[in-house]
Design an enzyme around this catalytic site. Structure first.
Site, short mmCIF file in Angstrom:
data_model
loop_
_atom_site.label_atom_id
_atom_site.label_comp_id
_atom_site.label_asym_id
_atom_site.label_seq_id
_atom_site.Cartn_x
_atom_site.Cartn_y
_atom_site.Cartn_z
N GLU A 438 27.80 7.05 49.29
CA GLU A 438 28.56 8.34 49.36
C GLU A 438 28.82 8.55 50.87
O GLU A 438 27.91 8.90 51.61
CB GLU A 438 27.89 9.31 48.78
CG GLU A 438 28.65 10.60 48.66
CD GLU A 438 27.69 11.95 48.11
OE1 GLU A 438 26.59 11.59 47.55
OE2 GLU A 438 28.19 13.14 48.17
N ASP A 511 23.88 11.47 47.58
CA ASP A 511 22.98 12.53 48.01
C ASP A 511 22.33 13.21 46.62
O ASP A 511 22.87 12.91 45.51
CB ASP A 511 23.77 13.82 48.64
CG ASP A 511 24.20 13.29 50.02
OD1 ASP A 511 23.51 12.37 50.42
OD2 ASP A 511 25.13 13.64 50.42
N ASP A 513 22.18 15.96 45.65
CA ASP A 513 22.73 17.53 45.34
C ASP A 513 23.87 17.33 44.21
O ASP A 513 23.90 16.31 43.56
CB ASP A 513 23.32 18.03 46.56
CG ASP A 513 24.29 17.12 46.99
OD1 ASP A 513 24.94 16.32 46.25
OD2 ASP A 513 24.77 17.50 48.27
N ASP A 515 27.09 17.19 44.24
CA ASP A 515 28.09 16.44 44.39
C ASP A 515 27.82 15.01 44.30
O ASP A 515 28.37 14.36 43.72
CB ASP A 515 28.77 16.73 46.03
CG ASP A 515 29.62 17.68 45.95
OD1 ASP A 515 30.43 18.04 44.85
OD2 ASP A 515 30.24 18.08 47.06
#
Ligand code: 0RA
Length: 661
Positions: A438, A511, A513, A515
């Protein structure tokens, strides 16, 4: 102490064999094998219900690690079996393969995959107790695997308390409780979600049967007790699977019949999505690899719909038949068949091999679907489905052209298309790994930090296209996915070929998180829809970057979750703690050390263990109905939880070299 004659001694030897080679009886001594014990006992209870004798099955998980299964059926036989001089209960638990079956026709359809019998559960438990309630009496018997023989070897499943009438009873039924033996199993912890989801599935497959789960280990009363009962059976099941999608037919098509001893039930609901989802079961066991029953059903569907399309004039004499795929576009289907002697084949024994089942299922579905479509009530739906198939055929033709163009383009412009890819130098695909990373900055670190002999890097810019809402042609038009498809080398959809795969491991690095989770979900959806074998054959992994760095002086430690952080910092004084917010915060060395180095990294393998859950999760999370998605995200919003992928994809965490073999 009970008395043993020569015959029963031989029986005990039999049970001892189970402890010598547990894998032969239950597949493995890992978590899967552990749960197999429970399914064995649950299967017997469900058999009692399928025979029409029980209406309720209750599973309880206790704090001491034991589990019990209750059914309100006839109660196991407590009388003495003439041939052996031993009670029915004792026979069931001490004789290999005696099971509860007794050559009784009522049990003719029971568990093909399991069916190794309650005696195996007894042999692999520290203790097992049975309570039988019948004829106004409460009977009890206990077994143990605690005794040792002269050589100090554990004797398996010895009766420790003989079958005894312990009281009066008005109810009827059987309660079996057992403690899996921690000397046999790597883990003895029953997984709540594994048990819950299988019981829910069984409740869908057994219309009207009340199945409940009680987990005394849970604090939250809502999770501690669950009860499932579906009056609509598999019709309710397809509705459930389609919850995230918009249905074309609110009332699923339900077809059922019996042919040559094969019982068939099928429920179909169409949605406005573009993929088809086929869930098939044989004797309540999921057949993820399909088999003769699926082929029979699909053949019948294609044939009947083509005939119908001609009858209503949507296809003319000169027109070719539409393909099965065209009629299956947007279809969610549950097929349940009951077969007398199922033969399971394939890599994971998930494929039905019985040749006689194909014509049987084909006949039932042909007859029943023809009748269904002839009914005037269903005329509108029939027409709509033919329209939908015609449209699918047109788009498929366009997609084929687009794909051909993409293919020639790939050949012509291979360099620009995979321009973002940093290839590895090694030429042996079995050694190679592709990291899908990413963001450009993490991608840059990965490129610098990697072992370029074996590790290739494909950075992703921003969020990839959500394929759940797109047809194949749109997916192929997307540059991000084109790079990925080209990098993998396998082709896509119908053209997919695993043997062309250029990387043994495809590792998603995003990540920790929201997203990152979204990107993972989009990529997994893509693989699930268009390269499913990549997942089912175990090539897809999720990289797990650490959440924390603990630094003291020159040394640093990494922690992948809060539990590990506690361990690392225990007793440590004067350290500096850094919480990583994203991959981008790590320099190339750190990224290598923590996330890419085969010796130290943590990978989670994505599996298709629970395809139905994956399917539902994907349409809930990626589909276009907003409400169910919001609900799901609110109730599962902890994106750091490792088991996030358990629910949707049955992922298993693996550490270091384990993931490497
Ligand atoms: C064979 C005969 C009978 C009951 C059962 C098996 C039986 C087995 C299990 C296993 C779990 N729950 C069960 N419930 C019943 C009795 C036949 C009779 O009563 O005539």
């Amino acid at each position: 102490m009970p008395q043993y004659n020569a015959d029963s001694l031989k029986v005990l030897e039999g049970l001892d064999a189970v402890r010598v080679r547990p894998g032969m009886y239950i597949g493995s001594t890992g978590s899967r094998g552990l749960h197999h014990l429970l399914w064995e006992i649950v299967d017997n209870a469900i058999d009692e219900a399928m025979g029409g004798y029980a209406t309720e099955v209750q599973v309880t998980l206790y704090k001491d690690g034991s589990a019990s299964v209750w059914d309100n059926g006839r109660g196991m036989p407590v009388d003495i079996n003439q041939a052996t001089g031993v009670s029915g209960v004792e026979l069931i638990f001490t004789r290999l393969h005696a099971g509860g079956k007794f050559g009784n026709d009522n049990y003719a359809y029971s568990g093909g995959l399991h069916g190794v019998g309650a005696s195996v559960v007894n042999a692999l438990s520290r203790w097992l107790t049975v309570d039988v309630y019948r004829d106004y009496s409460h009977w009890q018997m206990k077994f143990t695997s605690e005794e040792e023989d002269d050589e100090g070897k554990v004797k398996a499943g010895i009766p420790s308390v003989p079958l005894t009438r312990v009281g009066n009873a008005r109810k009827r039924g059987t309660l079996i409780r057992f403690l899996p033996d921690d000397r046999i199993f790597d883990t003895t912890e029953f997984q709540y979600e594994t048990v819950r989801s299988r019981l829910e599935e069984l409740a869908y497959l057994n219309k009207g049967l009340k199945i409940s789960l009680e987990d005394e280990r849970q604090k939250d009363p809502e999770t501690a007790r669950r009860e499932y009962c579906f009056e609509g059976g598999i019709v309710d099941y397809v509705r459930f699977l389609n919850q995230g999608k918009s249905a074309v037919n609110e009332d699923p098509i339900f077809l059922t019949g019996v042919q040559n001893d094969v019982q068939v039930q099928m429920a179909i609901q169409y949605t406005d999505s573009y993929t088809d989802s086929f869930f098939s079961y044989v004797n309540n066991i999921p057949t993820r690899e399909g088999g003769t029953h699926e082929i029979g059903a699909k053949t019948a569907l294609t044939k009947v719909f083509n005939e119908y399309a001609r009858r209503i004039g949507a296809l003319k004499d000169k027109d070719n038949n539409l393909s099965g795929e065209d009629f299956r576009e947007g279809m969610t289907c549950v097929l349940l068949v009951m077969v007398k002697n199922p033969q399971f084949e394939g890599q994971t024994k998930g494929k039905l091999g019985n040749t006689e089942v194909k014509p049987a299922v084909e006949t039932v579905i042909t007859n029943e679907l023809t009748l269904y479509l002839e009914d005037l009530k269903h005329q509108q739906l029939g027409q709509a489905l033919v329209e939908k198939a015609l449209k699918s055929a047109r788009v498929r033709e366009a997609a084929r052209r687009a794909r051909d163009i993409a293919r020639t383009k790939n050949e012509l412009e291979a360099a620009p298309l995979v321009g973002k890819l940093s290839v590895c130098t090694g030429r042996n695909p079995k050694d190679n790994e592709l990291f899908i990373v990413e963001g450009d900055s993490a991608g840059g670190s990965a490129k610098q930090g990697r072992d370029r002999r074996f590790q290739a890097i494909l950075p992703l810019r921003g969020k990839p296209l959500n394929v759940e809402k797109k047809r194949l042609d749109a997916v192929l038009a997307n540059e991000e996915f084109r790079s990925l498809i080209t990098a993998l080398g396998t082709g896509i959809g119908e053209d997919f070929s695993l043997s062309a795969l250029k990387y043994d491991k495809v590792i998603i690095l995003s990540d920790a998180d929201q997203d990152g989770a979204h990107i993972r979900a989009i990529l997994l959806t893509f693989f699930y829809r268009y390269m499913r074998e990549l997942i089912s054959e175990g090539h897809v992994y999720i990289g797990m970057p650490p959440l924390y760095q603990v630094r003291k002086g020159d040394t640093q430690h990494y922690a992948y979750d809060d539990r590990e952080l506690k361990k690392v910092t225990a007793g440590l004084k004067g350290y500096v703690l850094q919480r990583y917010k994203g991959l981008g915060e790590m320099n190339p060395e750190q990224l290598w050390e923590t996330t890419m180095d085969r010796q130290h990294r943590k990978l989670m393998q994505v599996t298709l263990d629970d395809a139905a859950a994956a399917e539902r999760m994907i349409s809930l999370l990626m589909g276009d109905k907003v409400d169910p998605r919001r609900e799901y995200i609110i109730s599962h919003a902890d994106f750091n939880k490792e088991d996030q992928f358990d629910a949707s994809h049955g992922a298993h965490a693996q550490q270091g070299n384990a993931a490497h073999s």
